[in-house]
Design a protein around this motif. Structure first.
Motif, PDB file in Angstrom:
ATOM      1  N   SER C 248       8.499 -11.506   1.433  1.00  0.00           N
ATOM      2  CA  SER C 248       9.265 -11.713   0.204  1.00  0.00           C
ATOM      3  C   SER C 248       8.740 -10.786  -0.875  1.00  0.00           C
ATOM      4  O   SER C 248       7.838  -9.986  -0.653  1.00  0.00           O
ATOM      5  N   HIS C 249       9.313 -10.911  -2.066  1.00  0.00           N
ATOM      6  CA  HIS C 249       8.866 -10.077  -3.174  1.00  0.00           C
ATOM      7  C   HIS C 249       7.407 -10.368  -3.538  1.00  0.00           C
ATOM      8  O   HIS C 249       6.772  -9.588  -4.236  1.00  0.00           O
ATOM      9  N   ARG C 250       6.877 -11.501  -3.090  1.00  0.00           N
ATOM     10  CA  ARG C 250       5.501 -11.840  -3.413  1.00  0.00           C
ATOM     11  C   ARG C 250       4.512 -10.926  -2.707  1.00  0.00           C
ATOM     12  O   ARG C 250       3.395 -10.736  -3.178  1.00  0.00           O
ATOM     13  N   GLU C 251       4.912 -10.398  -1.569  1.00  0.00           N
ATOM     14  CA  GLU C 251       3.992  -9.558  -0.823  1.00  0.00           C
ATOM     15  C   GLU C 251       3.904  -8.154  -1.438  1.00  0.00           C
ATOM     16  O   GLU C 251       4.935  -7.517  -1.696  1.00  0.00           O
ATOM     17  N   SER C 252       2.690  -7.681  -1.623  1.00  0.00           N
ATOM     18  CA  SER C 252       2.472  -6.310  -2.066  1.00  0.00           C
ATOM     19  C   SER C 252       2.673  -5.372  -0.883  1.00  0.00           C
ATOM     20  O   SER C 252       2.819  -5.820   0.254  1.00  0.00           O
ATOM     21  N   VAL C 253       2.668  -4.066  -1.174  1.00  0.00           N
ATOM     22  CA  VAL C 253       2.786  -3.099  -0.088  1.00  0.00           C
ATOM     23  C   VAL C 253       1.683  -3.335   0.951  1.00  0.00           C
ATOM     24  O   VAL C 253       1.928  -3.311   2.157  1.00  0.00           O
ATOM     25  N   ARG C 254       0.499  -3.640   0.464  1.00  0.00           N
ATOM     26  CA  ARG C 254      -0.607  -3.887   1.388  1.00  0.00           C
ATOM     27  C   ARG C 254      -0.388  -5.160   2.209  1.00  0.00           C
ATOM     28  O   ARG C 254      -0.734  -5.223   3.381  1.00  0.00           O
ATOM     29  N   ASP C 255       0.181  -6.156   1.581  1.00  0.00           N
ATOM     30  CA  ASP C 255       0.508  -7.377   2.330  1.00  0.00           C
ATOM     31  C   ASP C 255       1.537  -7.076   3.417  1.00  0.00           C
ATOM     32  O   ASP C 255       1.452  -7.596   4.528  1.00  0.00           O
ATOM     33  N   LEU C 256       2.534  -6.262   3.076  1.00  0.00           N
ATOM     34  CA  LEU C 256       3.536  -5.901   4.084  1.00  0.00           C
ATOM     35  C   LEU C 256       2.864  -5.253   5.280  1.00  0.00           C
ATOM     36  O   LEU C 256       3.203  -5.525   6.437  1.00  0.00           O
ATOM     37  N   GLN C 257       1.912  -4.389   4.998  1.00  0.00           N
ATOM     38  CA  GLN C 257       1.207  -3.719   6.099  1.00  0.00           C
ATOM     39  C   GLN C 257       0.455  -4.727   6.961  1.00  0.00           C
ATOM     40  O   GLN C 257       0.410  -4.606   8.185  1.00  0.00           O
ATOM     41  N   ARG C 258      -0.134  -5.733   6.315  1.00  0.00           N
ATOM     42  CA  ARG C 258      -0.868  -6.735   7.086  1.00  0.00           C
ATOM     43  C   ARG C 258       0.071  -7.589   7.936  1.00  0.00           C
ATOM     44  O   ARG C 258      -0.246  -7.906   9.083  1.00  0.00           O
ATOM     45  N   ARG C 259       1.175  -7.973   7.349  1.00  0.00           N
ATOM     46  CA  ARG C 259       2.159  -8.709   8.136  1.00  0.00           C
ATOM     47  C   ARG C 259       2.644  -7.824   9.281  1.00  0.00           C
ATOM     48  O   ARG C 259       2.836  -8.298  10.399  1.00  0.00           O
ATOM     49  N   GLY C 260       2.849  -6.558   8.973  1.00  0.00           N
ATOM     50  CA  GLY C 260       3.261  -5.617  10.007  1.00  0.00           C
ATOM     51  C   GLY C 260       2.240  -5.543  11.131  1.00  0.00           C
ATOM     52  O   GLY C 260       2.594  -5.515  12.318  1.00  0.00           O
ATOM     53  N   ALA C 261       0.961  -5.547  10.762  1.00  0.00           N
ATOM     54  CA  ALA C 261      -0.095  -5.501  11.785  1.00  0.00           C
ATOM     55  C   ALA C 261      -0.028  -6.722  12.696  1.00  0.00           C
ATOM     56  O   ALA C 261      -0.225  -6.634  13.904  1.00  0.00           O
ATOM     57  N   ASP C 262       0.255  -7.879  12.125  1.00  0.00           N
ATOM     58  CA  ASP C 262       0.357  -9.101  12.935  1.00  0.00           C
ATOM     59  C   ASP C 262       1.464  -8.992  13.971  1.00  0.00           C
ATOM     60  O   ASP C 262       1.292  -9.387  15.128  1.00  0.00           O
ATOM     61  N   VAL C 263       2.597  -8.471  13.552  1.00  0.00           N
ATOM     62  CA  VAL C 263       3.718  -8.418  14.489  1.00  0.00           C
ATOM     63  C   VAL C 263       3.525  -7.258  15.466  1.00  0.00           C
ATOM     64  O   VAL C 263       3.903  -7.348  16.635  1.00  0.00           O
TER      65      VAL C 263
END
Lengths: 290, 290, 290, 290
Positions: C248-263
């Motif tokens: 969501s908008h709550r995630e920073s670019v770095r958070d997106l990368q971490r979520r991306g790493a999980d998937v």
């Protein structure tokens, strides 16, 4: 969100602008001065220092219809003039007027009309406009006016003029529920209200013609849909909602399209519902969804 | 959430209590008086009239470490004394101290330690405690103390005492990362910090022994996991996070367990991360996750 | 799939070719003549008339190691010579030798090694090769050789030669577990074994540099990953598996990368596991996954 | 699956029984003798040794309608008599006759009728039966007969008799599309065709009254649905399909129900579609879905 938040004496205040100290205190201060009770408040900053500020506040205020004008004036002074913020103040009870453009595919349209009838969507539907006559009977069974405005290459300008005549002043939102024509930049500007579109999406994207065929040829395992605000760059506007559904080699191209239709109507209905509840705030080419 | 929100001079204020007009204004008013800038604010009410109120505010305040005591005093007066609200004020920079209990299964533990090492989780891990010695070497490779406290039916009371001696005063959160022993009510009370557990979940539930075998026998198509706060009612505490993963008749019981392990570690890591960032507020037997 | 299917006396037969009547009967006829018991059989045709045919058969045959040569000869005659089909016959017990190329990111590599150690993946890992030295210690803790082969623009040809020297004859599969160098067409041809890559994916795609930043700027709500076979067209090979995770908008670019790493690590591990169990059959630029 | 598999001269053969060597060869041998071309074949064993065997074969056979009787005789001899297997042979073109029972909620029913009209489901709908008159007009707009059979505690036996009179001989499947009455064991036995039900599901389950309220009170993050075959044990029959949708503390109990309705209609439509294409094979209290 359903429930009291859509009832009499509930209001929504959307604030957007450059972030700076004290905005929340100012906003809640004004509301408290008026005796309003804040029911929910979501706030977000794109970046704590020098970023953009977004806030959605739902509040209860006795006798709101009579006092909303005065509240608006004070907010104008305190938020717009002093702090340079954009704001929007709406009575939650008021339903947005949502027109729909369709072509021949009925899945997104019917899903919206059916949800509307069962009370899920806080809106009215003043009209459905199509470049084909096919869905007229279906639409009118919902007691909704249906207008057939044919569009071809030569008549496009005239058709857009006719569409604008139908829409202008009558709608707060236009939904492209699988409308297979491109709207001109002039049309969007003239219309002056937000436009939401739904389109199929894949990882990665398959640009150009025959996306399902090409997705099949590369063996995609997910079929998705994206609902977004329409800008002049086709299919490039701010994203409101997305989802996917799993597929396999067993699905034919036609099956992929059907799975796609399932996810399209789910995603579009969420986007429209959230927009109608003022939960989506545009931020450049992005969105904040509270 | 990562980024500046975990840095020096950022604070978090969690407020909870009976809803009433003016709480947001009061909270933001106090912060503004101190010169704090609100970075994000989430607020929710369980019911607009007569319900429960929840708010999480992240703010920036110059020289926070020196001023947090005074801010706390003012909040005590204005929120606790006058409005009867619970509140918690924390420096965002301060990492929670998180101990873990494990048995033999390593998937949840290793996932947490690995995320911790790469900086995803805002915490320290003062110790890992296990009723088996098996995972000691693994844990110590992360430079984390490992304590083996055997537990059997007769030694349970003594073991809990030993565990409490290790934990008391040293931890802010206890995570049961597939710890296969039931903690007594007395232990939970004595410990005095929140405890998070992870367990497998199905739709519908398969209570009792051999849930994977029984889920297989009924042909379940989804395997899930639930992270929740531990209460005296085993597996019945407030839910923090849940997720599922798709399975089919092709998966054996052992495959179901492996898929379950995948979703367990994802769900537990999210729950721990959110807890460490004070994003989870308990509300009776439910939670609000901002 | 786990269990007996990976044990002694179990075999897998993969058949692929132009569809025509009687293939299944021929295949199962040969197996029956040998006294084999078919444990599972999946068959699919891209198009019932004039399409491509795919079949994966798992069977049990007493004394398979001694008889597989003779079985292969008969299949050669009956499937290849007479029906013009490609086939592959493998002992299920034999583990594929899987080398990994990494750069600095450890999430995909560690997840694979950890799953390997706990017995989830039916493979051996003869070596990990990296263009950076960073992950050497980590890899060697798993008792796996680590080779550092630096790559820069000028040394690329020499580096590929060194890599080939390490790999040739020693591996059945190469996994690019976040290896940030492009492999030349010559390397792929010379290597002669399949190569699996993992990369982040969005709906729609964000081509070029800084995809997470640009995805953030358009407000994407899903972050995904795609595992695919590597062809000369970078990131364009046949897709094996995909998945997404919600943001969501709550995630920073770095958070997106971490979520991306999980998937990414989930998706890559599934693709590698399925490949090692011969469940993935390539079909031009697509795949059939049984 | 759509496409040719539902057309003239395509057949489906479902085989089920005790696993033993040679079944696949026997089945494909018979089909080959008849000159049939196997289009797709899925086979699975619950356990390679001493387990249960399941196979679904789709084949093309010129002039199938004229030859299906003879094919059936040969299969009877070769599969049933000699190998003790159950089998079912159907012309793929033949649509199953699917009756629906509803009460007042329309979401599942309308979704099925709408999918039926647009050609997604390979079935006919000879009737809709309800214990309430509310949905009659809606149903009849689809040119489908609607029968109102009131049910109360005293009239239940008589109502079931009336329902059986309507159904017997006229239907191949009964779908409970949110039918809020329990069917007696006698009714199920007398009816003699499969019955599919849909119901909401949570992790963990909330048994008894008010599940949504209680799920809300525990803070569930997922709302799901399960489609299953009906057995005498209410809500305990073999599961065909399941799915979930994400929710949060923001959703009210009523919102949870709406999200639940979305997932219910998706899950039910998949289960009905798969059943109509003979893709679901019952195995005791479980299912194999090909």
């Amino acid at each position: 969100m359903t429930g009291p938040e859509r009832m009499t004496d509930y209001g929504r205040l959307i604030v957007r602008g450059e972030d700076r100290p004290g905005i929340v205190a100012n906003v809640s201060g004004v509301l408290t001065e008026f005796g309003a009770n804040i029911v929910s408040l979501d706030q977000s900053s794109s970046d704590p220092s020098g970023g953009r500020f977004f806030q959605r506040t739902v509040f209860h205020l006795d006798d709101l219809p009579a006092r909303i004008g005065r509240l608006n004036d004070v907010l104008e002074q305190r938020l717009a003039d002093r702090l340079g913020l954009d704001f929007r103040l709406v009575e939650a009870k008021r339903r947005k007027r949502v027109a729909m453009f369709v072509s021949k595919a009925d899945h997104c349209l019917l899903d919206l009309l059916w949800r509307q009838r069962r009370g899920e969507l806080h809106m009215t539907v003043p009209m459905v406009v199509s470049n084909h006559p096919d869905l007229g009977e279906e639409v009118r069974q919902f007691d909704i006016p249906f207008f057939h405005v044919p569009v071809d290459k030569d008549s496009k300008a005239a058709a857009e003029k006719e569409q604008l005549n139908l829409l202008k002043g009558n709608v707060d939102l236009l939904v492209l529920a699988r409308y297979m024509q491109i709207l001109s930049g002039g049309f969007l500007e003239e219309l002056g209200v937000p436009v939401i579109n739904i389109h199929h999406s894949f990882l990665p994207a398959f640009m150009g013609a025959g996306p399902y065929q090409r997705a099949k040829e590369r063996g995609v395992k997910l079929v998705g849909a994206t609902a977004h605000y329409v800008t002049e760059d086709l299919d490039e506007g701010p994203i409101i909602e997305q989802d996917v559904i799993r597929v396999s080699h067993r699905e034919s191209v036609r099956d992929l399209q059907r799975r796609g239709a399932d996810v399209e109507r789910l995603v579009l209905s969420r986007a429209v519902s959230w927009h109608c509840d003022d939960r989506v705030i545009r931020d450049g080419n992005s969105t904040v969804v509270f």
